[in-house]
Design a protein around this motif. Structure first.
Motif, PDB file in Angstrom:
ATOM      1  N   LEU A 102       0.832  -1.206   0.000  1.00 17.26           N
ATOM      2  CA  LEU A 102       0.000   0.000   0.000  1.00 17.26           C
ATOM      3  C   LEU A 102       0.870   1.262   0.000  1.00 17.26           C
ATOM      4  O   LEU A 102       0.625   2.199  -0.768  1.00 17.26           O
ATOM      5  N   LYS A 103       1.898   1.274   0.856  1.00 20.47           N
ATOM      6  CA  LYS A 103       2.777   2.451   0.926  1.00 20.47           C
ATOM      7  C   LYS A 103       3.476   2.701  -0.398  1.00 20.47           C
ATOM      8  O   LYS A 103       3.696   3.851  -0.793  1.00 20.47           O
ATOM      9  N   ALA A 104       3.829   1.625  -1.087  1.00 21.57           N
ATOM     10  CA  ALA A 104       4.483   1.772  -2.390  1.00 21.57           C
ATOM     11  C   ALA A 104       3.564   2.432  -3.403  1.00 21.57           C
ATOM     12  O   ALA A 104       4.028   3.014  -4.393  1.00 21.57           O
ATOM     13  N   HIS A 105       2.259   2.356  -3.143  1.00 19.09           N
ATOM     14  CA  HIS A 105       1.261   3.003  -4.008  1.00 19.09           C
ATOM     15  C   HIS A 105       0.747   4.305  -3.382  1.00 19.09           C
ATOM     16  O   HIS A 105      -0.315   4.803  -3.766  1.00 19.09           O
ATOM     17  N   ASP A 106       1.512   4.826  -2.391  1.00 18.76           N
ATOM     18  CA  ASP A 106       1.167   6.081  -1.713  1.00 18.76           C
ATOM     19  C   ASP A 106      -0.192   6.026  -1.017  1.00 18.76           C
ATOM     20  O   ASP A 106      -0.922   7.026  -0.955  1.00 18.76           O
ATOM     21  N   ILE A 107      -0.516   4.855  -0.493  1.00 20.08           N
ATOM     22  CA  ILE A 107      -1.764   4.684   0.249  1.00 20.08           C
ATOM     23  C   ILE A 107      -1.426   4.409   1.711  1.00 20.08           C
ATOM     24  O   ILE A 107      -0.713   3.450   2.026  1.00 20.08           O
ATOM     25  N   GLU A 108      -1.928   5.267   2.609  1.00 21.29           N
ATOM     26  CA  GLU A 108      -1.723   5.090   4.043  1.00 21.29           C
ATOM     27  C   GLU A 108      -2.932   4.374   4.646  1.00 21.29           C
ATOM     28  O   GLU A 108      -4.012   4.320   4.033  1.00 21.29           O
ATOM     29  N   LEU A 109      -2.748   3.842   5.846  1.00 21.43           N
ATOM     30  CA  LEU A 109      -3.855   3.140   6.494  1.00 21.43           C
ATOM     31  C   LEU A 109      -5.064   4.042   6.706  1.00 21.43           C
ATOM     32  O   LEU A 109      -6.209   3.582   6.665  1.00 21.43           O
ATOM     33  N   LYS A 110      -4.809   5.326   6.910  1.00 26.36           N
ATOM     34  CA  LYS A 110      -5.921   6.262   7.115  1.00 26.36           C
ATOM     35  C   LYS A 110      -6.741   6.455   5.838  1.00 26.36           C
ATOM     36  O   LYS A 110      -7.864   6.966   5.884  1.00 26.36           O
ATOM     37  N   ASP A 111      -6.196   6.023   4.703  1.00 29.56           N
ATOM     38  CA  ASP A 111      -6.890   6.189   3.422  1.00 29.56           C
ATOM     39  C   ASP A 111      -7.874   5.067   3.124  1.00 29.56           C
ATOM     40  O   ASP A 111      -8.627   5.132   2.144  1.00 29.56           O
ATOM     41  N   ILE A 112      -7.857   4.012   3.957  1.00 30.18           N
ATOM     42  CA  ILE A 112      -8.745   2.870   3.738  1.00 30.18           C
ATOM     43  C   ILE A 112      -9.457   2.509   5.039  1.00 30.18           C
ATOM     44  O   ILE A 112      -9.108   3.013   6.115  1.00 30.18           O
ATOM     45  N   HIS A 113     -10.438   1.625   4.940  1.00 29.83           N
ATOM     46  CA  HIS A 113     -11.065   1.032   6.120  1.00 29.83           C
ATOM     47  C   HIS A 113     -10.410  -0.338   6.303  1.00 29.83           C
ATOM     48  O   HIS A 113     -10.769  -1.292   5.616  1.00 29.83           O
ATOM     49  N   SER A 114      -9.419  -0.407   7.190  1.00 27.47           N
ATOM     50  CA  SER A 114      -8.651  -1.645   7.332  1.00 27.47           C
ATOM     51  C   SER A 114      -9.303  -2.589   8.337  1.00 27.47           C
ATOM     52  O   SER A 114      -9.882  -2.162   9.341  1.00 27.47           O
ATOM     53  N   HIS A 115      -9.202  -3.882   8.042  1.00 24.60           N
ATOM     54  CA  HIS A 115      -9.711  -4.939   8.912  1.00 24.60           C
ATOM     55  C   HIS A 115      -8.584  -5.931   9.147  1.00 24.60           C
ATOM     56  O   HIS A 115      -7.887  -6.315   8.204  1.00 24.60           O
ATOM     57  N   ASN A 116      -8.419  -6.359  10.391  1.00 20.63           N
ATOM     58  CA  ASN A 116      -7.357  -7.310  10.736  1.00 20.63           C
ATOM     59  C   ASN A 116      -7.977  -8.671  11.019  1.00 20.63           C
ATOM     60  O   ASN A 116      -8.331  -8.986  12.154  1.00 20.63           O
ATOM     61  N   LEU A 117      -8.100  -9.451   9.962  1.00 20.34           N
ATOM     62  CA  LEU A 117      -8.848 -10.695  10.017  1.00 20.34           C
ATOM     63  C   LEU A 117      -7.988 -11.897   9.651  1.00 20.34           C
ATOM     64  O   LEU A 117      -6.971 -11.768   8.977  1.00 20.34           O
ATOM     65  N   THR A 118      -8.425 -13.080  10.083  1.00 19.48           N
ATOM     66  CA  THR A 118      -7.804 -14.325   9.637  1.00 19.48           C
ATOM     67  C   THR A 118      -8.220 -14.593   8.195  1.00 19.48           C
ATOM     68  O   THR A 118      -9.124 -13.937   7.652  1.00 19.48           O
ATOM     69  N   PHE A 119      -7.596 -15.592   7.566  1.00 20.18           N
ATOM     70  CA  PHE A 119      -7.971 -15.963   6.196  1.00 20.18           C
ATOM     71  C   PHE A 119      -9.463 -16.291   6.116  1.00 20.18           C
ATOM     72  O   PHE A 119     -10.177 -15.780   5.259  1.00 20.18           O
ATOM     73  N   SER A 120      -9.921 -17.171   7.002  1.00 20.27           N
ATOM     74  CA  SER A 120     -11.305 -17.622   6.933  1.00 20.27           C
ATOM     75  C   SER A 120     -12.284 -16.476   7.183  1.00 20.27           C
ATOM     76  O   SER A 120     -13.311 -16.359   6.504  1.00 20.27           O
ATOM     77  N   GLU A 121     -11.968 -15.624   8.163  1.00 18.07           N
ATOM     78  CA  GLU A 121     -12.822 -14.465   8.433  1.00 18.07           C
ATOM     79  C   GLU A 121     -12.862 -13.520   7.226  1.00 18.07           C
ATOM     80  O   GLU A 121     -13.919 -13.013   6.857  1.00 18.07           O
ATOM     81  N   SER A 122     -11.692 -13.311   6.622  1.00 15.29           N
ATOM     82  CA  SER A 122     -11.606 -12.408   5.467  1.00 15.29           C
ATOM     83  C   SER A 122     -12.508 -12.870   4.339  1.00 15.29           C
ATOM     84  O   SER A 122     -13.271 -12.075   3.762  1.00 15.29           O
ATOM     85  N   PHE A 123     -12.430 -14.145   4.021  1.00 15.87           N
ATOM     86  CA  PHE A 123     -13.178 -14.629   2.862  1.00 15.87           C
ATOM     87  C   PHE A 123     -14.659 -14.796   3.149  1.00 15.87           C
ATOM     88  O   PHE A 123     -15.484 -14.650   2.251  1.00 15.87           O
ATOM     89  N   ASP A 124     -15.011 -15.066   4.395  1.00 17.81           N
ATOM     90  CA  ASP A 124     -16.432 -15.077   4.755  1.00 17.81           C
ATOM     91  C   ASP A 124     -17.034 -13.688   4.539  1.00 17.81           C
ATOM     92  O   ASP A 124     -18.135 -13.554   3.973  1.00 17.81           O
ATOM     93  N   MET A 125     -16.311 -12.660   4.975  1.00 17.70           N
ATOM     94  CA  MET A 125     -16.807 -11.295   4.831  1.00 17.70           C
ATOM     95  C   MET A 125     -16.779 -10.833   3.370  1.00 17.70           C
ATOM     96  O   MET A 125     -17.628 -10.056   2.947  1.00 17.70           O
ATOM     97  N   LEU A 126     -15.806 -11.328   2.602  1.00 16.03           N
ATOM     98  CA  LEU A 126     -15.757 -10.986   1.180  1.00 16.03           C
ATOM     99  C   LEU A 126     -16.973 -11.564   0.460  1.00 16.03           C
ATOM    100  O   LEU A 126     -17.618 -10.879  -0.342  1.00 16.03           O
TER     101      LEU A 126
END
Length: 320
Positions: A157-181
């Protein structure tokens, strides 16, 4: 009276023999930390643990799910586990005491480099996300905050000039991530894993997905800043609906252990692992294309003495 003394002597001798015999066959238990169930670490780490238990006399290895690289490294530092799977970049940071590590983790030693972990950015096909710039303002899973996955996501993200404040970040496990996706609760998932990743394969059968690629200029800039990354291609058709190659980055997955693990245990574990490597490559797709010849790729931390012994026996040049 003499008979009683004789009996007592025989009893004491018997107790000593039982104690010595018991000690010589005492089972040594080791704990092996892997990763989330939806990734590659858990099934592969569980297989390695089972292989060691079956091939090394009087050793039982218990595999556990974990929060992956950073968490596993901290567990080694704290003496809570003896073996783990971690990303090569995280292992390097740990030994040097940089980035997320406040002090060097001197207890961590390398056993083997297993496979390339590929950085994948998976988005819902119905989300208006065609490039990294489109991630601004979106709900994105970066992985657990104490994982290598998380730091890979932050670096990209930083390499693309995107900071954490620029997104809604979620700290999830693989399974949690894909369930929500699947449920439309998040728009994108960063994951660093061997390909094909079972979770992504499953998700691509449920919803239409898209993978984001990194342009060559940005990719080379990242490699210049972080030497542990290498250029990687996710071949077309890796997942359902993926019609073209995706250019991205990868790091290596390392099998590591605590310095206190006995030299012979590590030696015999490696010996059993590579004797079974053909079967392992057939059962774990991430190992396809890997062999003993890649066993030291991407390792920048010291080898465990037991690993050195094995690789020297296999005619590798390793430092004493």
């Amino acid at each position: 009276m003499s008979n009683r003394r004789f009996f007592m002597k025989r009893l004491i001798l018997l107790i000593i023999l039982i104690f010595l015999f018991g000690c010589s066959n005492q089972v040594i238990e080791l704990d092996f930390a892997t990763g989330g169930v939806g990734g590659v670490y858990y099934p592969l780490g569980s297989t390695i643990a089972e292989l060691i238990s079956d091939n090394v006399d009087n050793v039982l290895v218990n595999a556990y799910t974990g929060n992956a690289s950073v968490s596993n490294t901290n567990l080694i530092h704290e003496g809570e586990i003896e073996m783990a799977l971690v990303q090569s970049n995280v292992a390097n940071w740990a030994r040097e005491g940089i980035d997320t590590f406040e002090a060097p983790v001197e207890e961590i030693y390398a056993v083997a480099s297993l496979y390339s972990e590929v950085i994948q950015v998976v988005v819902r096909a119905d989300a208006e996300i065609e490039s990294f710039e489109d991630l601004r303002g979106e709900h994105i899973s970066l992985g657990k905050i104490d994982s290598g996955n998380y730091f890979d996501a932050v670096n990209i993200l930083k390499a693309h000039d995107i900071e954490l404040k620029d997104i809604h970040s979620h700290n999830l496990t693989f399974s949690e991530s894909f369930d929500m996706l699947v449920n439309g609760e998040i728009d994108a998932v960063f994951l660093t894993s061997g390909i094909p990743t079972s979770s992504v394969t499953l998700i691509s059968s449920k919803i239409d997905i898209r993978l984001l690629g990194i342009d060559e200029e940005t990719l080379q800039s990242i490699i210049e800043d972080f030497s542990f990354y290498t250029r990687e291609i996710i071949p077309a058709k890796t997942y359902l609906g993926q019609e073209k190659d995706i250019i991205t980055l990868s790091t290596r997955a390392l099998w590591v252990c605590h310095e206190s693990v006995d030299e012979e245990i590590v030696y015999e574990s490696l010996k059993g692992f590579y004797q079974s490597h053909e079967d392992l490559r057939n059962s774990h797709k991430s190992l396809r294309g890997e062999s003993l010849n890649t066993a030291l790729d991407g390792i920048a931390i010291p080898l465990h003495p037991g690993a050195k012994k094995y690789y020297k026996e296999m005619n590798f040049e390793v430092d004493d």
